[in-house]
Design a protein around this motif. Structure first.
Motif, PDB file in Angstrom:
ATOM      1  N   PHE A 202      -4.032  25.904 -10.072  1.00  0.00           N
ATOM      2  CA  PHE A 202      -5.452  25.621 -10.186  1.00  0.00           C
ATOM      3  C   PHE A 202      -5.978  25.172  -8.819  1.00  0.00           C
ATOM      4  N   PRO A 203      -7.250  25.428  -8.552  1.00  0.00           N
ATOM      5  CA  PRO A 203      -7.830  24.860  -7.319  1.00  0.00           C
ATOM      6  C   PRO A 203      -7.846  23.343  -7.416  1.00  0.00           C
ATOM      7  N   PRO A 204      -7.999  22.631  -6.302  1.00  0.00           N
ATOM      8  CA  PRO A 204      -8.047  21.164  -6.364  1.00  0.00           C
ATOM      9  C   PRO A 204      -9.122  20.695  -7.334  1.00  0.00           C
ATOM     10  N   LEU A 205      -8.855  19.595  -8.005  1.00  0.00           N
ATOM     11  CA  LEU A 205      -9.781  19.086  -9.016  1.00  0.00           C
ATOM     12  C   LEU A 205     -11.166  18.847  -8.424  1.00  0.00           C
ATOM     13  N   ARG A 206     -11.238  18.473  -7.166  1.00  0.00           N
ATOM     14  CA  ARG A 206     -12.538  18.182  -6.560  1.00  0.00           C
ATOM     15  C   ARG A 206     -13.427  19.426  -6.456  1.00  0.00           C
ATOM     16  N   ASP A 207     -12.838  20.621  -6.580  1.00  0.00           N
ATOM     17  CA  ASP A 207     -13.608  21.860  -6.461  1.00  0.00           C
ATOM     18  C   ASP A 207     -14.002  22.460  -7.806  1.00  0.00           C
ATOM     19  N   TRP A 208     -13.650  21.810  -8.897  1.00  0.00           N
ATOM     20  CA  TRP A 208     -13.960  22.363 -10.221  1.00  0.00           C
ATOM     21  C   TRP A 208     -15.459  22.252 -10.481  1.00  0.00           C
ATOM     22  N   ARG A 209     -16.058  23.343 -10.970  1.00  0.00           N
ATOM     23  CA  ARG A 209     -17.463  23.349 -11.357  1.00  0.00           C
ATOM     24  C   ARG A 209     -17.600  24.072 -12.694  1.00  0.00           C
ATOM     25  N   LEU A 210     -18.041  23.366 -13.697  1.00  0.00           N
ATOM     26  CA  LEU A 210     -18.237  23.954 -15.024  1.00  0.00           C
ATOM     27  C   LEU A 210     -19.606  24.625 -15.093  1.00  0.00           C
ATOM     28  N   PRO A 211     -19.774  25.617 -15.976  1.00  0.00           N
ATOM     29  CA  PRO A 211     -21.048  26.351 -16.040  1.00  0.00           C
ATOM     30  C   PRO A 211     -22.226  25.474 -16.431  1.00  0.00           C
ATOM     31  N   ARG A 212     -23.378  25.750 -15.854  1.00  0.00           N
ATOM     32  CA  ARG A 212     -24.589  24.967 -16.114  1.00  0.00           C
ATOM     33  C   ARG A 212     -25.086  25.125 -17.551  1.00  0.00           C
ATOM     34  N   SER A 213     -24.695  26.201 -18.206  1.00  0.00           N
ATOM     35  CA  SER A 213     -25.139  26.432 -19.589  1.00  0.00           C
ATOM     36  C   SER A 213     -24.684  25.318 -20.534  1.00  0.00           C
ATOM     37  N   LEU A 214     -23.660  24.567 -20.141  1.00  0.00           N
ATOM     38  CA  LEU A 214     -23.190  23.469 -20.987  1.00  0.00           C
ATOM     39  C   LEU A 214     -24.289  22.425 -21.205  1.00  0.00           C
ATOM     40  N   ILE A 215     -25.175  22.288 -20.228  1.00  0.00           N
ATOM     41  CA  ILE A 215     -26.273  21.324 -20.360  1.00  0.00           C
ATOM     42  C   ILE A 215     -27.171  21.701 -21.526  1.00  0.00           C
ATOM     43  N   TRP A 216     -27.462  22.990 -21.679  1.00  0.00           N
ATOM     44  CA  TRP A 216     -28.335  23.424 -22.773  1.00  0.00           C
ATOM     45  C   TRP A 216     -27.648  23.247 -24.121  1.00  0.00           C
ATOM     46  N   TYR A 217     -26.355  23.532 -24.179  1.00  0.00           N
ATOM     47  CA  TYR A 217     -25.607  23.294 -25.421  1.00  0.00           C
ATOM     48  C   TYR A 217     -25.651  21.808 -25.781  1.00  0.00           C
ATOM     49  N   TYR A 218     -25.508  20.963 -24.759  1.00  0.00           N
ATOM     50  CA  TYR A 218     -25.504  19.525 -24.987  1.00  0.00           C
ATOM     51  C   TYR A 218     -26.861  19.045 -25.498  1.00  0.00           C
ATOM     52  N   LEU A 219     -27.938  19.519 -24.865  1.00  0.00           N
ATOM     53  CA  LEU A 219     -29.277  19.128 -25.304  1.00  0.00           C
ATOM     54  C   LEU A 219     -29.552  19.587 -26.730  1.00  0.00           C
ATOM     55  N   ALA A 220     -29.170  20.819 -27.044  1.00  0.00           N
ATOM     56  CA  ALA A 220     -29.382  21.328 -28.401  1.00  0.00           C
ATOM     57  C   ALA A 220     -28.579  20.518 -29.417  1.00  0.00           C
ATOM     58  N   THR A 221     -27.358  20.163 -29.057  1.00  0.00           N
ATOM     59  CA  THR A 221     -26.518  19.365 -29.957  1.00  0.00           C
ATOM     60  C   THR A 221     -27.117  17.989 -30.210  1.00  0.00           C
ATOM     61  N   VAL A 222     -27.565  17.334 -29.128  1.00  0.00           N
ATOM     62  CA  VAL A 222     -28.147  15.996 -29.265  1.00  0.00           C
ATOM     63  C   VAL A 222     -29.414  16.030 -30.113  1.00  0.00           C
ATOM     64  N   LEU A 223     -30.279  17.002 -29.876  1.00  0.00           N
ATOM     65  CA  LEU A 223     -31.545  17.091 -30.626  1.00  0.00           C
ATOM     66  C   LEU A 223     -31.294  17.368 -32.107  1.00  0.00           C
ATOM     67  N   LEU A 224     -30.356  18.257 -32.395  1.00  0.00           N
ATOM     68  CA  LEU A 224     -30.061  18.566 -33.798  1.00  0.00           C
ATOM     69  C   LEU A 224     -29.437  17.370 -34.509  1.00  0.00           C
ATOM     70  N   MET A 225     -28.572  16.640 -33.811  1.00  0.00           N
ATOM     71  CA  MET A 225     -27.932  15.479 -34.429  1.00  0.00           C
ATOM     72  C   MET A 225     -28.925  14.331 -34.629  1.00  0.00           C
ATOM     73  N   LEU A 226     -29.941  14.249 -33.744  1.00  0.00           N
ATOM     74  CA  LEU A 226     -30.931  13.182 -33.867  1.00  0.00           C
ATOM     75  C   LEU A 226     -31.987  13.484 -34.921  1.00  0.00           C
ATOM     76  N   PHE A 227     -32.433  14.728 -34.958  1.00  0.00           N
ATOM     77  CA  PHE A 227     -33.567  15.073 -35.807  1.00  0.00           C
ATOM     78  C   PHE A 227     -33.216  16.013 -36.962  1.00  0.00           C
TER      79      PHE A 227
END
Length: 308
Positions: A202-227
Motif C-alpha cells: 500500500f502507499p504510505p498512510l499519509r497519502d491515502w485519499r478516500l473519494p469525496r462522494s463519501l461526504i454525500w453518503y454521510y449527509l444523506a445518512t445523517v438527514l434520514l436518521m434525523l428526520f
C-alpha cells in the motif's frame, strides 16, 4: 531445496490451523487462516499446490474424524485462490485486499442464507436465547437479585439487543471480511518478498485519499436518521442506514489518521504525535471530523502551499 522445505513448513502450519478449529483457539487462528494457502498458491505451481492441499486436507480429516473440517477448508480456499492469483499477477495491494474482502463477504452471505433457509435458523432468537442464558448464569453465580437490578435486565431488553445485533449482521460480515483479508496481506507481503516474490505494498498512510462522494453518503445518512419516520427506520431502509453509518464513521477515522500522518510529515513533527492523535480519536470520536474535512476541503493543498 529451500523452497521445498519452506512449502512443507507452510503446509504443516496450514494443517495446524485447520486442526485449531476443533479448539477454542479458532477465534484467534481464523484471522490467519488464509495465510498458508496464499503463500503456497503464490510460490508453487498449480499442480504442486493441489498436491500440498490434498495432503493437508486428508491429514486433517483423519486426525479429527470430522468431515465438516473439509467444508471449512473449502470455504477459505476460494479467497486463497483469488488473492494468490492476484499476487502472481502483481496486482496492487488495494485490489488484492478488496477482492479478498469481496470474496469472503459473498461467501459469508451465501452461507448465512443457506443456514437460514435449510435449517430455519433465526439469528435474532438465537442471540436472545444466548443473552438470557448468560444473564441467568451471572445471576446464579452471584446468587443475588442485585445483579439483575444493576443490569436493568429484562426480556424486553434482551429482545431489543438481539434484534439490533441481527440487523447489524451485514456490517459485522464486512468488518470480519476486511480484517481477514487485511491481516493476510500484512503478513503475506513481507513473507513473499523474503521468498523472492515481489508483492506491491500500500502507499504510505499519509497519502491515502478516500473519494469525496463519501461526504454525500454521510449527509444523506445523517438527514434520514434525523428526520426519517419510525416506520422507515424499522424497515429495510433503516437497516441499511444502521449498517452504513458505522462503516462511514470507520472510513472517516481512517482518513483522519491519514491526515494526521500527512500533517506530521510536512510539519516535521515527532512521529509519535500522529499515533497519539489516532489513539485519542478512539476515545474521542468527534476527532474524525478531521477526516471529513480532509475529504471535503483542500486542506492538504493549503498546508503544502503555505510551505512554499
Amino acid at each position: 531445496m529451500n523452497l521445498r522445505w519452506t512449502s512443507i513448513a507452510w503446509s504443516v502450519v496450514y494443517l495446524l490451523l485447520l486442526l485449531s478449529f476443533a479448539t477454542p483457539f479458532s477465534f484467534i487462528t481464523i484471522f490467519v487462516m488464509l495465510l498458508p494457502g496464499v503463500i503456497l498458491y503464490t510460490t508453487l505451481s498449480l499442480r504442486a499446490f493441489l498436491i500440498h492441499t490434498a495432503v493437508v486436507w486428508a491429514a486433517a480429516s483423519l486426525l479429527l474424524s470430522n468431515p465438516m473440517i473439509i467444508l471449512v477448508a473449502v470455504f477459505f480456499m476460494i479467497p486463497v485462490v483469488v488473492m494468490g492469483h492476484l499476487y502472481k499477477k502483481k496486482a496492487s495491494a488495494l485490489k488484492v485486499v478488496a477482492m479478498g474482502t469481496g470474496t469472503l463477504l459473498a461467501e459469508f452471505l451465501l452461507a448465512f442464507l443457506a443456514i437460514t433457509v435449510i435449517f430455519d435458523f433465526n439469528l435474532a432468537s438465537s442471540i436472545e436465547d444466548t443473552l438470557n442464558m448468560m444473564t441467568a448464569f451471572m445471576q446464579n453465580m452471584a446468587d443475588s437479585e442485585l445483579v439483575a437490578t444493576e443490569l436493568v435486565w429484562s426480556p424486553e431488553v434482551a429482545q431489543q439487543l438481539s434484534s439490533l445485533a441481527a440487523r447489524m449482521t451485514p456490517f459485522t460480515m464486512i468488518v470480519c471480511s476486511l480484517l481477514l483479508a487485511a491481516v493476510t496481506h500484512m503478513i503475506a507481503r513481507p513473507t513473499l518478498n523474503s521468498l523472492g516474490h515481489a508483492v506491491p505494498s500500500f502507499p504510505p498512510l499519509r497519502d491515502w485519499r478516500l473519494p469525496r462522494s463519501l461526504i454525500w453518503y454521510y449527509l444523506a445518512t445523517v438527514l434520514l436518521m434525523l428526520f426519517g419516520s419510525a416506520a422507515l427506520m424499522e424497515g429495510f431502509i433503516g437497516t441499511i442506514l444502521l449498517n452504513l453509518s458505522p462503516m462511514l464513521n470507520f472510513l472517516f477515522m481512517i482518513q483522519a489518521a491519514s491526515f494526521f500522518f500527512f500533517l506530521a510529515y510536512h510539519k516535521k513533527w515527532n512521529p509519535a504525535i500522529p499515533i497519539l492523535l489516532i489513539i485519542a480519536m478512539l476515545f474521542i470520536p468527534p476527532l474524525k471530523i478531521a477526516g471529513i474535512l480532509d475529504i471535503a476541503a483542500p486542506l492538504r493543498e493549503m498546508i503544502t502551499r503555505s510551505r512554499r
